[in-house]
Motif scaffolding. Structure first.
Motif, PDB file in Angstrom:
ATOM      1  N   ARG A  80       0.830  -1.209   0.000  1.00  0.00           N
ATOM      2  CA  ARG A  80       0.000   0.000   0.000  1.00  0.00           C
ATOM      3  C   ARG A  80       0.862   1.255   0.000  1.00  0.00           C
ATOM      4  O   ARG A  80       0.571   2.226  -0.700  1.00  0.00           O
ATOM      5  CB  ARG A  80      -0.935  -0.007   1.211  1.00  0.00           C
ATOM      6  CG  ARG A  80      -2.026  -1.053   1.121  1.00  0.00           C
ATOM      7  CD  ARG A  80      -3.108  -0.814   2.167  1.00  0.00           C
ATOM      8  NE  ARG A  80      -4.161  -1.813   2.044  1.00  0.00           N
ATOM      9  CZ  ARG A  80      -4.331  -2.840   2.853  1.00  0.00           C
ATOM     10  NH1 ARG A  80      -3.504  -3.001   3.881  1.00  0.00           N
ATOM     11  NH2 ARG A  80      -5.319  -3.700   2.672  1.00  0.00           N
ATOM     12  N   ALA A  81       1.937   1.250   0.792  1.00  0.00           N
ATOM     13  CA  ALA A  81       2.829   2.402   0.832  1.00  0.00           C
ATOM     14  C   ALA A  81       3.479   2.641  -0.529  1.00  0.00           C
ATOM     15  O   ALA A  81       3.596   3.785  -0.988  1.00  0.00           O
ATOM     16  CB  ALA A  81       3.901   2.193   1.909  1.00  0.00           C
ATOM     17  N   GLY A  82       3.904   1.561  -1.179  1.00  0.00           N
ATOM     18  CA  GLY A  82       4.498   1.691  -2.506  1.00  0.00           C
ATOM     19  C   GLY A  82       3.504   2.210  -3.525  1.00  0.00           C
ATOM     20  O   GLY A  82       3.845   3.016  -4.414  1.00  0.00           O
ATOM     21  N   ARG A  83       2.266   1.788  -3.387  1.00  0.00           N
ATOM     22  CA  ARG A  83       1.225   2.227  -4.312  1.00  0.00           C
ATOM     23  C   ARG A  83       0.932   3.723  -4.135  1.00  0.00           C
ATOM     24  O   ARG A  83       0.730   4.452  -5.113  1.00  0.00           O
ATOM     25  CB  ARG A  83      -0.034   1.398  -4.085  1.00  0.00           C
ATOM     26  CG  ARG A  83      -1.059   1.478  -5.180  1.00  0.00           C
ATOM     27  CD  ARG A  83      -2.134   0.414  -4.991  1.00  0.00           C
ATOM     28  NE  ARG A  83      -3.045   0.374  -6.117  1.00  0.00           N
ATOM     29  CZ  ARG A  83      -4.125   1.141  -6.224  1.00  0.00           C
ATOM     30  NH1 ARG A  83      -4.409   2.003  -5.262  1.00  0.00           N
ATOM     31  NH2 ARG A  83      -4.898   1.048  -7.273  1.00  0.00           N
ATOM     32  N   VAL A  84       0.901   4.171  -2.881  1.00  0.00           N
ATOM     33  CA  VAL A  84       0.702   5.604  -2.618  1.00  0.00           C
ATOM     34  C   VAL A  84       1.846   6.410  -3.216  1.00  0.00           C
ATOM     35  O   VAL A  84       1.629   7.447  -3.859  1.00  0.00           O
ATOM     36  CB  VAL A  84       0.587   5.853  -1.097  1.00  0.00           C
ATOM     37  CG1 VAL A  84       0.678   7.350  -0.796  1.00  0.00           C
ATOM     38  CG2 VAL A  84      -0.720   5.289  -0.561  1.00  0.00           C
ATOM     39  N   TRP A  85       3.093   5.929  -3.010  1.00  0.00           N
ATOM     40  CA  TRP A  85       4.255   6.630  -3.562  1.00  0.00           C
ATOM     41  C   TRP A  85       4.155   6.735  -5.075  1.00  0.00           C
ATOM     42  O   TRP A  85       4.390   7.793  -5.665  1.00  0.00           O
ATOM     43  CB  TRP A  85       5.527   5.889  -3.160  1.00  0.00           C
ATOM     44  CG  TRP A  85       6.793   6.558  -3.657  1.00  0.00           C
ATOM     45  CD1 TRP A  85       7.525   7.495  -3.010  1.00  0.00           C
ATOM     46  CD2 TRP A  85       7.428   6.340  -4.924  1.00  0.00           C
ATOM     47  NE1 TRP A  85       8.598   7.883  -3.788  1.00  0.00           N
ATOM     48  CE2 TRP A  85       8.561   7.189  -4.966  1.00  0.00           C
ATOM     49  CE3 TRP A  85       7.163   5.526  -6.018  1.00  0.00           C
ATOM     50  CZ2 TRP A  85       9.413   7.239  -6.060  1.00  0.00           C
ATOM     51  CZ3 TRP A  85       8.020   5.562  -7.115  1.00  0.00           C
ATOM     52  CH2 TRP A  85       9.129   6.412  -7.131  1.00  0.00           C
ATOM     53  N   LEU A  86       3.789   5.634  -5.729  1.00  0.00           N
ATOM     54  CA  LEU A  86       3.689   5.631  -7.181  1.00  0.00           C
ATOM     55  C   LEU A  86       2.592   6.573  -7.651  1.00  0.00           C
ATOM     56  O   LEU A  86       2.779   7.321  -8.626  1.00  0.00           O
ATOM     57  CB  LEU A  86       3.416   4.210  -7.678  1.00  0.00           C
ATOM     58  CG  LEU A  86       3.279   4.040  -9.198  1.00  0.00           C
ATOM     59  CD1 LEU A  86       4.537   4.524  -9.914  1.00  0.00           C
ATOM     60  CD2 LEU A  86       2.986   2.575  -9.533  1.00  0.00           C
ATOM     61  N   ALA A  87       1.456   6.573  -6.974  1.00  0.00           N
ATOM     62  CA  ALA A  87       0.360   7.467  -7.368  1.00  0.00           C
ATOM     63  C   ALA A  87       0.785   8.930  -7.255  1.00  0.00           C
ATOM     64  O   ALA A  87       0.445   9.758  -8.114  1.00  0.00           O
ATOM     65  CB  ALA A  87      -0.862   7.201  -6.494  1.00  0.00           C
ATOM     66  N   GLU A  88       1.551   9.244  -6.206  1.00  0.00           N
ATOM     67  CA  GLU A  88       2.028  10.619  -6.042  1.00  0.00           C
ATOM     68  C   GLU A  88       3.008  11.007  -7.131  1.00  0.00           C
ATOM     69  O   GLU A  88       2.955  12.135  -7.665  1.00  0.00           O
ATOM     70  CB  GLU A  88       2.663  10.773  -4.668  1.00  0.00           C
ATOM     71  CG  GLU A  88       1.665  10.703  -3.517  1.00  0.00           C
ATOM     72  CD  GLU A  88       2.321  10.696  -2.162  1.00  0.00           C
ATOM     73  OE1 GLU A  88       3.569  10.523  -2.110  1.00  0.00           O
ATOM     74  OE2 GLU A  88       1.612  10.832  -1.156  1.00  0.00           O
TER      75      GLU A  88
END
Length: 240
Positions: A226-234
């Motif tokens: 989830r943290a990686g996904r948030v980073w990628l979305a940003e």
């Protein structure tokens, strides 16, 4: 690597930390960082394959993803097998061993049905143990704290489930998402000296406190994914 090695790493007060992975590359990163075990997160694996958690992904795809993970690492791998995918115990144990897993999570929530009756879940765990012998480390998830407004109110139910799951052959019990340190301490004491798995997540006890509470295993669940996904979305938003 053997199930015996994985069992040895479950030490109350000196917990095994599992940064759960979702594919071969994230598994390699976990090993490169020095962690002695790789664990999968069913939520992260399913979502990365384009399906919902809660046995929303075809079982063949989930096992194929796990097989790609076991292929690229030389440490024990434990697989989040959700609630068993409706497979017979012997088939479930056999497929896990076939892909090279030496451990598994089995939860007591069945999609579309809710939390299974305790005796039914204990019977499943016992059948998996009989089929696997000592070749699988079984982590029995206890789901009654999920969504509970009052964790103390469900503590007795959780302890009863944990004790019956351990008696059926589970190596470790996992009261997932307990937020109260007081409740977790009481749970650990009630099932001692058995190994207890706890979740590391915002709002709950953190690593040092979990060790002090006597847990033997710490899972991050889908947290890293989830943290990686948030980073990628940003980053994508920055490029937009």
């Amino acid at each position: 690597m053997t199930a015996a090695k994985l069992r040895e790493l479950h030490l109350p007060g000196r917990p095994l930390v599992l940064p759960n992975v979702w594919d071969a590359d994230s598994a390699r990163l976990v090993v490169a960082a020095g962690f002695p075990v790789v664990a999968t997160s069913s939520a992260a694996v399913a979502e990365s394959l384009g399906y919902a958690d809660g046995q929303g992904a075809p079982v063949a795809e989930m096992f194929a993803a796990a097989a790609r993970i076991t292929r690229v690492v030389d440490v024990p791998v434990t697989v989040d097998a959700e609630s068993g995918y409706g497979l017979a115990a012997a088939e479930l144990a056999g497929r896990l061993r076939e892909i090279g897993a030496v451990g598994c999570n089995l939860e007591d929530t069945e999609p579309g049905r809710g939390v299974r009756p305790v005796e039914e879940q204990a019977e499943l765990l016992g059948a998996v143990r009989e089929a696997a012998g000592d070749g699988l480390v079984i982590n029995a998830r206890v789901d009654v704290f999920l969504g509970a407004e009052d964790e103390k109110a469900v503590l007795d139910d959780a302890v009863e489930r944990a004790r019956k799951y351990l008696a059926a052959g589970a190596d470790c019990v996992y009261p997932i998402h307990v937020r109260s340190a007081e409740v977790l301490r009481a749970f650990v004491a009630a099932v001692s000296p058995a190994a207890v798995n706890a979740t590391l997540f915002p709002g709950g006890p953190q690593r040092a406190e979990l060790a002090e509470l006597g847990v033997a295993r710490i899972s991050l669940g889908a947290g890293l994914w989830r943290a990686g996904r948030v980073w990628l979305a940003e980053r994508l938003a920055d490029l937009g």
